[in-house]
Design a protein around this motif. Structure first.
Motif, PDB file in Angstrom:
ATOM      1  N   GLU A   9       0.836  -1.209   0.000  1.00  0.00           N
ATOM      2  CA  GLU A   9       0.000   0.000   0.000  1.00  0.00           C
ATOM      3  C   GLU A   9       0.868   1.255   0.000  1.00  0.00           C
ATOM      4  O   GLU A   9       0.605   2.196  -0.764  1.00  0.00           O
ATOM      5  N   ASP A  10       1.886   1.278   0.847  1.00  0.00           N
ATOM      6  CA  ASP A  10       2.780   2.439   0.895  1.00  0.00           C
ATOM      7  C   ASP A  10       3.533   2.609  -0.423  1.00  0.00           C
ATOM      8  O   ASP A  10       3.702   3.719  -0.920  1.00  0.00           O
ATOM      9  N   PHE A  11       3.987   1.498  -0.994  1.00  0.00           N
ATOM     10  CA  PHE A  11       4.702   1.546  -2.270  1.00  0.00           C
ATOM     11  C   PHE A  11       3.793   2.095  -3.367  1.00  0.00           C
ATOM     12  O   PHE A  11       4.226   2.909  -4.194  1.00  0.00           O
ATOM     13  N   ALA A  12       2.534   1.681  -3.382  1.00  0.00           N
ATOM     14  CA  ALA A  12       1.587   2.126  -4.415  1.00  0.00           C
ATOM     15  C   ALA A  12       1.323   3.629  -4.337  1.00  0.00           C
ATOM     16  O   ALA A  12       0.962   4.245  -5.342  1.00  0.00           O
ATOM     17  N   ARG A  13       1.518   4.231  -3.177  1.00  0.00           N
ATOM     18  CA  ARG A  13       1.302   5.673  -3.014  1.00  0.00           C
ATOM     19  C   ARG A  13       2.450   6.508  -3.593  1.00  0.00           C
ATOM     20  O   ARG A  13       2.302   7.701  -3.784  1.00  0.00           O
ATOM     21  N   LEU A  14       3.583   5.866  -3.856  1.00  0.00           N
ATOM     22  CA  LEU A  14       4.736   6.583  -4.390  1.00  0.00           C
ATOM     23  C   LEU A  14       4.545   6.874  -5.874  1.00  0.00           C
ATOM     24  O   LEU A  14       3.882   6.113  -6.588  1.00  0.00           O
ATOM     25  N   ASP A  15       5.167   7.947  -6.353  1.00  0.00           N
ATOM     26  CA  ASP A  15       5.131   8.225  -7.787  1.00  0.00           C
ATOM     27  C   ASP A  15       6.033   7.226  -8.515  1.00  0.00           C
ATOM     28  O   ASP A  15       6.851   6.535  -7.901  1.00  0.00           O
TER      29      ASP A  15
ATOM     30  N   TRP B 161      12.509  -9.881  -7.849  1.00  0.00           N
ATOM     31  CA  TRP B 161      11.778 -10.402  -6.695  1.00  0.00           C
ATOM     32  C   TRP B 161      11.015  -9.269  -6.008  1.00  0.00           C
ATOM     33  O   TRP B 161       9.851  -9.416  -5.655  1.00  0.00           O
ATOM     34  N   TRP B 162      11.697  -8.128  -5.787  1.00  0.00           N
ATOM     35  CA  TRP B 162      11.049  -6.990  -5.142  1.00  0.00           C
ATOM     36  C   TRP B 162       9.889  -6.463  -5.986  1.00  0.00           C
ATOM     37  O   TRP B 162       8.836  -6.100  -5.461  1.00  0.00           O
ATOM     38  N   CYS B 163      10.084  -6.417  -7.279  1.00  0.00           N
ATOM     39  CA  CYS B 163       9.023  -5.969  -8.180  1.00  0.00           C
ATOM     40  C   CYS B 163       7.811  -6.897  -8.057  1.00  0.00           C
ATOM     41  O   CYS B 163       6.676  -6.438  -7.946  1.00  0.00           O
ATOM     42  N   HIS B 164       8.056  -8.187  -8.047  1.00  0.00           N
ATOM     43  CA  HIS B 164       6.979  -9.169  -7.888  1.00  0.00           C
ATOM     44  C   HIS B 164       6.279  -8.993  -6.533  1.00  0.00           C
ATOM     45  O   HIS B 164       5.052  -9.008  -6.450  1.00  0.00           O
ATOM     46  N   MET B 165       7.063  -8.819  -5.480  1.00  0.00           N
ATOM     47  CA  MET B 165       6.486  -8.714  -4.141  1.00  0.00           C
ATOM     48  C   MET B 165       5.672  -7.433  -3.969  1.00  0.00           C
ATOM     49  O   MET B 165       4.613  -7.439  -3.355  1.00  0.00           O
ATOM     50  N   LEU B 166       6.163  -6.333  -4.509  1.00  0.00           N
ATOM     51  CA  LEU B 166       5.510  -5.042  -4.283  1.00  0.00           C
ATOM     52  C   LEU B 166       4.458  -4.668  -5.321  1.00  0.00           C
ATOM     53  O   LEU B 166       3.545  -3.901  -5.020  1.00  0.00           O
ATOM     54  N   MET B 167       4.561  -5.214  -6.543  1.00  0.00           N
ATOM     55  CA  MET B 167       3.694  -4.735  -7.615  1.00  0.00           C
ATOM     56  C   MET B 167       2.789  -5.785  -8.243  1.00  0.00           C
ATOM     57  O   MET B 167       1.694  -5.452  -8.675  1.00  0.00           O
ATOM     58  N   ASP B 168       3.229  -7.013  -8.341  1.00  0.00           N
ATOM     59  CA  ASP B 168       2.457  -8.034  -9.050  1.00  0.00           C
ATOM     60  C   ASP B 168       1.367  -8.619  -8.160  1.00  0.00           C
ATOM     61  O   ASP B 168       1.562  -8.840  -6.979  1.00  0.00           O
ATOM     62  N   GLY B 169       0.252  -8.878  -8.749  1.00  0.00           N
ATOM     63  CA  GLY B 169      -0.845  -9.501  -8.016  1.00  0.00           C
ATOM     64  C   GLY B 169      -1.602  -8.517  -7.142  1.00  0.00           C
ATOM     65  O   GLY B 169      -1.376  -7.310  -7.197  1.00  0.00           O
TER      66      GLY B 169
ATOM     67  N   PRO C  14       2.019 -14.415   3.415  1.00  0.00           N
ATOM     68  CA  PRO C  14       3.183 -13.568   3.111  1.00  0.00           C
ATOM     69  C   PRO C  14       4.007 -14.113   1.952  1.00  0.00           C
ATOM     70  O   PRO C  14       4.003 -15.312   1.679  1.00  0.00           O
ATOM     71  N   THR C  15       4.716 -13.215   1.286  1.00  0.00           N
ATOM     72  CA  THR C  15       5.606 -13.572   0.181  1.00  0.00           C
ATOM     73  C   THR C  15       6.973 -13.973   0.705  1.00  0.00           C
ATOM     74  O   THR C  15       7.609 -14.877   0.200  1.00  0.00           O
ATOM     75  N   ILE C  16       7.420 -13.242   1.719  1.00  0.00           N
ATOM     76  CA  ILE C  16       8.772 -13.430   2.270  1.00  0.00           C
ATOM     77  C   ILE C  16       8.827 -14.711   3.076  1.00  0.00           C
ATOM     78  O   ILE C  16       7.991 -15.003   3.860  1.00  0.00           O
TER      79      ILE C  16
END
Length: 97
Positions: free
Chosen positions: A53-59, A80-88, A95-97
């Motif tokens: 949610e916090d990541f999605a608020r960033l530009d 991996w980070w892109c998948h964890m924060l953006m995909d799905g 949890p992903t981690i």
């Protein structure tokens, strides 16, 4: 605004209780062990969901820079980070981690 302290405290407590089970498994019923496991999963998923949610608020520029930085951190690669924060979906039950 994300209440990170509350999320971290809940996760710490869940994992602390799991350590107690590991040290003295006979002291806990099956139902208590199951609840501790459920609490571990739920608290870790809540932290990841809040991260998304916090990541999605960033530009977009800030997201790109953060992904680049995380990708070079040595913990996981950028994909991996892109998948964890953006995909799905942003909210996941596990949890992903």
């Amino acid at each position: 605004m994300t209440d990170w302290k509350t999320l971290e405290d809940a996760e710490d407590l869940a994992y602390f209780r799991a350590e107690l089970v590991d040290m003295s498994p006979e002291s806990f019923s099956f139902e208590e062990k199951r609840q501790i496991l459920d609490d571990m999963i739920a608290s870790s998923a809540a932290i990841e969901n809040a991260l998304r949610e916090d990541f999605a608020r960033l530009d977009e520029v800030t997201q790109t820079r953060l992904l680049d930085s995380l990708g070079t951190s040595g913990y996981r690669d950028r994909d991996w980070w892109c998948h964890m924060l953006m995909d799905g979906p942003k909210h996941r039950d596990k949890p992903t981690i």
